[in-house]
Write a protein that holds these residues in place. Structure first.
Motif, PDB file in Angstrom:
ATOM      1  N   PHE A  74      47.566 -78.071  54.560  1.00  0.00           N
ATOM      2  CA  PHE A  74      47.586 -79.296  54.962  1.00  0.00           C
ATOM      3  C   PHE A  74      48.171 -79.742  53.498  1.00  0.00           C
ATOM      4  O   PHE A  74      47.456 -80.047  52.472  1.00  0.00           O
ATOM      5  CB  PHE A  74      46.780 -80.176  55.063  1.00  0.00           C
ATOM      6  N   GLU A  75      49.509 -80.680  53.519  1.00  0.00           N
ATOM      7  CA  GLU A  75      50.294 -81.319  52.128  1.00  0.00           C
ATOM      8  C   GLU A  75      51.121 -82.829  52.548  1.00  0.00           C
ATOM      9  O   GLU A  75      51.074 -83.109  53.724  1.00  0.00           O
ATOM     10  CB  GLU A  75      51.400 -80.508  52.291  1.00  0.00           C
ATOM     11  N   ASP A  76      51.343 -82.895  51.914  1.00  0.00           N
ATOM     12  CA  ASP A  76      52.066 -84.952  51.941  1.00  0.00           C
ATOM     13  C   ASP A  76      53.060 -84.586  51.028  1.00  0.00           C
ATOM     14  O   ASP A  76      54.029 -85.749  51.567  1.00  0.00           O
ATOM     15  CB  ASP A  76      50.897 -85.890  51.923  1.00  0.00           C
ATOM     16  N   SER A  77      53.593 -84.058  50.268  1.00  0.00           N
ATOM     17  CA  SER A  77      54.895 -84.107  49.466  1.00  0.00           C
ATOM     18  C   SER A  77      56.314 -82.861  49.964  1.00  0.00           C
ATOM     19  O   SER A  77      55.717 -81.808  49.964  1.00  0.00           O
ATOM     20  CB  SER A  77      54.141 -84.517  47.492  1.00  0.00           C
ATOM     21  N   PRO A  78      56.833 -83.377  48.905  1.00  0.00           N
ATOM     22  CA  PRO A  78      58.417 -81.863  49.036  1.00  0.00           C
ATOM     23  C   PRO A  78      57.314 -80.855  47.984  1.00  0.00           C
ATOM     24  O   PRO A  78      57.517 -80.064  49.150  1.00  0.00           O
ATOM     25  CB  PRO A  78      59.441 -83.169  49.007  1.00  0.00           C
ATOM     26  N   PRO A  79      57.002 -80.967  46.818  1.00  0.00           N
ATOM     27  CA  PRO A  79      56.726 -79.644  46.002  1.00  0.00           C
ATOM     28  C   PRO A  79      55.971 -79.117  47.255  1.00  0.00           C
ATOM     29  O   PRO A  79      55.807 -78.276  47.155  1.00  0.00           O
ATOM     30  CB  PRO A  79      56.132 -80.027  44.890  1.00  0.00           C
ATOM     31  N   GLY A  80      54.888 -79.874  47.885  1.00  0.00           N
ATOM     32  CA  GLY A  80      53.421 -79.261  48.452  1.00  0.00           C
ATOM     33  C   GLY A  80      53.912 -78.469  50.038  1.00  0.00           C
ATOM     34  O   GLY A  80      53.701 -77.340  49.948  1.00  0.00           O
ATOM     35  N   LEU A  81      54.665 -79.045  50.419  1.00  0.00           N
ATOM     36  CA  LEU A  81      54.876 -77.997  51.543  1.00  0.00           C
ATOM     37  C   LEU A  81      56.058 -77.223  51.325  1.00  0.00           C
ATOM     38  O   LEU A  81      56.207 -76.172  52.096  1.00  0.00           O
ATOM     39  CB  LEU A  81      56.311 -79.367  52.230  1.00  0.00           C
ATOM     40  N   LEU A  82      56.866 -77.455  50.424  1.00  0.00           N
ATOM     41  CA  LEU A  82      57.507 -76.273  49.714  1.00  0.00           C
ATOM     42  C   LEU A  82      56.845 -74.906  49.777  1.00  0.00           C
ATOM     43  O   LEU A  82      57.371 -74.043  50.126  1.00  0.00           O
ATOM     44  CB  LEU A  82      59.045 -76.765  48.964  1.00  0.00           C
ATOM     45  N   SER A  83      55.886 -75.510  48.817  1.00  0.00           N
ATOM     46  CA  SER A  83      54.735 -74.355  47.971  1.00  0.00           C
ATOM     47  C   SER A  83      54.312 -73.861  49.574  1.00  0.00           C
ATOM     48  O   SER A  83      53.874 -72.495  49.758  1.00  0.00           O
ATOM     49  CB  SER A  83      54.184 -74.992  48.144  1.00  0.00           C
ATOM     50  N   ALA A  84      53.804 -74.360  50.578  1.00  0.00           N
ATOM     51  CA  ALA A  84      53.275 -73.679  51.517  1.00  0.00           C
ATOM     52  C   ALA A  84      53.665 -73.375  52.756  1.00  0.00           C
ATOM     53  O   ALA A  84      53.627 -72.289  52.939  1.00  0.00           O
ATOM     54  CB  ALA A  84      52.526 -74.984  52.405  1.00  0.00           C
ATOM     55  N   THR A  85      54.911 -73.651  52.485  1.00  0.00           N
ATOM     56  CA  THR A  85      55.910 -72.713  53.941  1.00  0.00           C
ATOM     57  C   THR A  85      56.543 -71.460  53.239  1.00  0.00           C
ATOM     58  O   THR A  85      56.878 -70.850  53.470  1.00  0.00           O
ATOM     59  CB  THR A  85      56.680 -74.083  54.180  1.00  0.00           C
ATOM     60  N   ARG A  86      56.234 -71.832  51.789  1.00  0.00           N
ATOM     61  CA  ARG A  86      57.395 -70.417  51.342  1.00  0.00           C
ATOM     62  C   ARG A  86      55.876 -69.669  51.352  1.00  0.00           C
ATOM     63  O   ARG A  86      56.922 -68.342  51.256  1.00  0.00           O
ATOM     64  CB  ARG A  86      57.258 -70.643  49.898  1.00  0.00           C
ATOM     65  N   ALA A  87      55.031 -70.178  50.867  1.00  0.00           N
ATOM     66  CA  ALA A  87      53.997 -68.160  51.400  1.00  0.00           C
ATOM     67  C   ALA A  87      53.924 -68.476  53.316  1.00  0.00           C
ATOM     68  O   ALA A  87      52.197 -67.771  53.220  1.00  0.00           O
ATOM     69  CB  ALA A  87      52.549 -69.930  51.036  1.00  0.00           C
ATOM     70  N   GLY A  88      54.291 -68.741  54.099  1.00  0.00           N
ATOM     71  CA  GLY A  88      53.978 -68.389  55.032  1.00  0.00           C
ATOM     72  C   GLY A  88      53.502 -69.691  56.198  1.00  0.00           C
ATOM     73  O   GLY A  88      53.259 -69.209  57.282  1.00  0.00           O
ATOM     74  N   LEU A  89      52.465 -70.308  55.384  1.00  0.00           N
ATOM     75  CA  LEU A  89      51.246 -71.703  56.139  1.00  0.00           C
ATOM     76  C   LEU A  89      52.475 -72.257  57.214  1.00  0.00           C
ATOM     77  O   LEU A  89      53.435 -72.931  56.836  1.00  0.00           O
ATOM     78  CB  LEU A  89      50.794 -72.450  55.754  1.00  0.00           C
ATOM     79  N   PHE A  90      51.647 -72.322  58.148  1.00  0.00           N
ATOM     80  CA  PHE A  90      51.697 -73.246  59.508  1.00  0.00           C
ATOM     81  C   PHE A  90      51.201 -74.562  58.286  1.00  0.00           C
ATOM     82  O   PHE A  90      50.395 -74.943  57.674  1.00  0.00           O
ATOM     83  CB  PHE A  90      50.686 -72.968  60.827  1.00  0.00           C
ATOM     84  N   THR A  91      52.531 -75.479  58.709  1.00  0.00           N
ATOM     85  CA  THR A  91      52.100 -76.530  57.144  1.00  0.00           C
ATOM     86  C   THR A  91      51.827 -78.450  58.233  1.00  0.00           C
ATOM     87  O   THR A  91      52.794 -78.306  59.006  1.00  0.00           O
ATOM     88  CB  THR A  91      52.926 -76.756  56.335  1.00  0.00           C
ATOM     89  N   VAL A  92      50.869 -78.544  57.898  1.00  0.00           N
ATOM     90  CA  VAL A  92      50.304 -80.220  58.605  1.00  0.00           C
ATOM     91  C   VAL A  92      50.963 -81.241  57.415  1.00  0.00           C
ATOM     92  O   VAL A  92      50.116 -80.676  56.962  1.00  0.00           O
ATOM     93  CB  VAL A  92      49.370 -80.545  59.734  1.00  0.00           C
ATOM     94  N   ALA A  93      51.671 -82.045  57.895  1.00  0.00           N
ATOM     95  CA  ALA A  93      52.099 -82.656  57.454  1.00  0.00           C
ATOM     96  C   ALA A  93      51.191 -84.502  57.307  1.00  0.00           C
ATOM     97  O   ALA A  93      51.443 -84.790  58.050  1.00  0.00           O
ATOM     98  CB  ALA A  93      53.556 -83.208  56.353  1.00  0.00           C
ATOM     99  N   LEU A  94      50.532 -85.363  56.241  1.00  0.00           N
ATOM    100  CA  LEU A  94      50.536 -86.565  55.928  1.00  0.00           C
ATOM    101  C   LEU A  94      51.245 -87.287  56.071  1.00  0.00           C
ATOM    102  O   LEU A  94      51.171 -87.352  54.424  1.00  0.00           O
ATOM    103  CB  LEU A  94      48.344 -86.325  54.996  1.00  0.00           C
ATOM    104  N   THR A  95      51.450 -88.797  56.556  1.00  0.00           N
ATOM    105  CA  THR A  95      52.026 -89.540  56.399  1.00  0.00           C
ATOM    106  C   THR A  95      51.895 -90.810  55.589  1.00  0.00           C
ATOM    107  O   THR A  95      52.320 -91.755  55.812  1.00  0.00           O
ATOM    108  CB  THR A  95      52.694 -90.103  57.723  1.00  0.00           C
ATOM    109  N   THR A  96      51.164 -90.105  54.609  1.00  0.00           N
ATOM    110  CA  THR A  96      50.621 -91.438  53.557  1.00  0.00           C
ATOM    111  C   THR A  96      52.180 -92.034  52.274  1.00  0.00           C
ATOM    112  O   THR A  96      51.836 -92.724  51.849  1.00  0.00           O
ATOM    113  CB  THR A  96      49.423 -90.473  52.471  1.00  0.00           C
ATOM    114  N   THR A  97      52.400 -90.515  52.069  1.00  0.00           N
ATOM    115  CA  THR A  97      53.709 -91.045  51.036  1.00  0.00           C
ATOM    116  C   THR A  97      55.164 -90.957  51.402  1.00  0.00           C
ATOM    117  O   THR A  97      55.929 -91.187  51.317  1.00  0.00           O
ATOM    118  CB  THR A  97      53.758 -90.382  50.288  1.00  0.00           C
TER     119      THR A  97
END
Length: 222
Positions: free
Chosen positions: A165-188
């Protein structure tokens, strides 16, 4: 949805909405040095970034030692201002349901330890995680996949068995590059922006009915 054995959470902007408080702290710090930043500049140069990167972007004419002191000041201001934090809707319920089914929980954050302790205590999540990965203390913080890969390794699960679970571009990149299914929170950021950045799903909070499928994929611990 694959069978899920672990959930990995970012903290700032994911479990609690903190960007307005960080913006206030950064603006206060910059004002002390005769500088300014608006919301767009904050979103581009600060939100989700490690403190090393923030120092380079906000104070390019200062050396590393000065960056450390400046960002320590910023984090102290954040903790001073962040007195009334609340968790995002549905976060506590999702984690309780996960723990009840033996699903492991990790916190993977670029935030410094003092901030993490402060925020988790404020929102009532202290002691909820099987492991905490401090990306800012690693050789390669987010957006590198190392923080999430480290979290997976500590939990003893494969990327295909976990959700981030992430909300920012750096976090999303980190999670997706690790191969994770990623849910983004639209807080920002908007749902469209987050999906364009690689999120598999974007939701306003953890009470979104689409996350019911997530709970159905929980498996009992072996």
């Amino acid at each position: 949805m694959p069978r899920i054995k672990a959930l990995l959470f970012d903290l700032d902007g994911t479990l609690t909405h903190t960007d307005p408080i960080h913006l206030r702290a950064v603006q206060h710090l910059l004002a002390e040095h005769g500088l300014t930043i608006d919301e767009d500049g904050f979103r581009e140069h600060v939100s989700g970034q490690s403190n090393v990167e923030i120092g380079l972007r906000l104070f390019p004419c200062h050396d590393t030692d000065a960056h450390v002191a400046l960002l320590n000041r910023k984090e102290a201001l954040f903790r001073e201002f962040a007195m009334d934090l609340v968790p995002l809707a549905g976060a506590a319920e999702l984690m309780a349901a996960a723990r009840a089914q033996g699903v492991k929980l990790a916190l993977v954050t670029n935030a410094p330890r003092e901030n993490v302790d402060h925020m988790l205590g404020a929102i009532g999540f202290a002691g909820h995680f099987d492991t905490i990965v401090y990306g800012d203390e690693m050789s390669r913080p987010k957006p590198d996949p190392l923080p999430y890969l480290t979290g997976l390794q500590r939990l003893g699960v494969e990327a295909a068995e976990a959700v981030a679970f992430e909300d920012s571009p750096p976090g999303l990149l980190s999670a997706t590059r690790a191969g994770l299914f990623t849910v983004a929170l639209t807080t920002t950021r908007s749902e469209q922006d987050l999906l364009a950045l690689g999120a598999d799903l974007a939701v306003a909070d953890f009470a979104d009915p689409r996350l019911v499928l997530l709970r159905e994929a929980f498996v009992l611990e072996d």
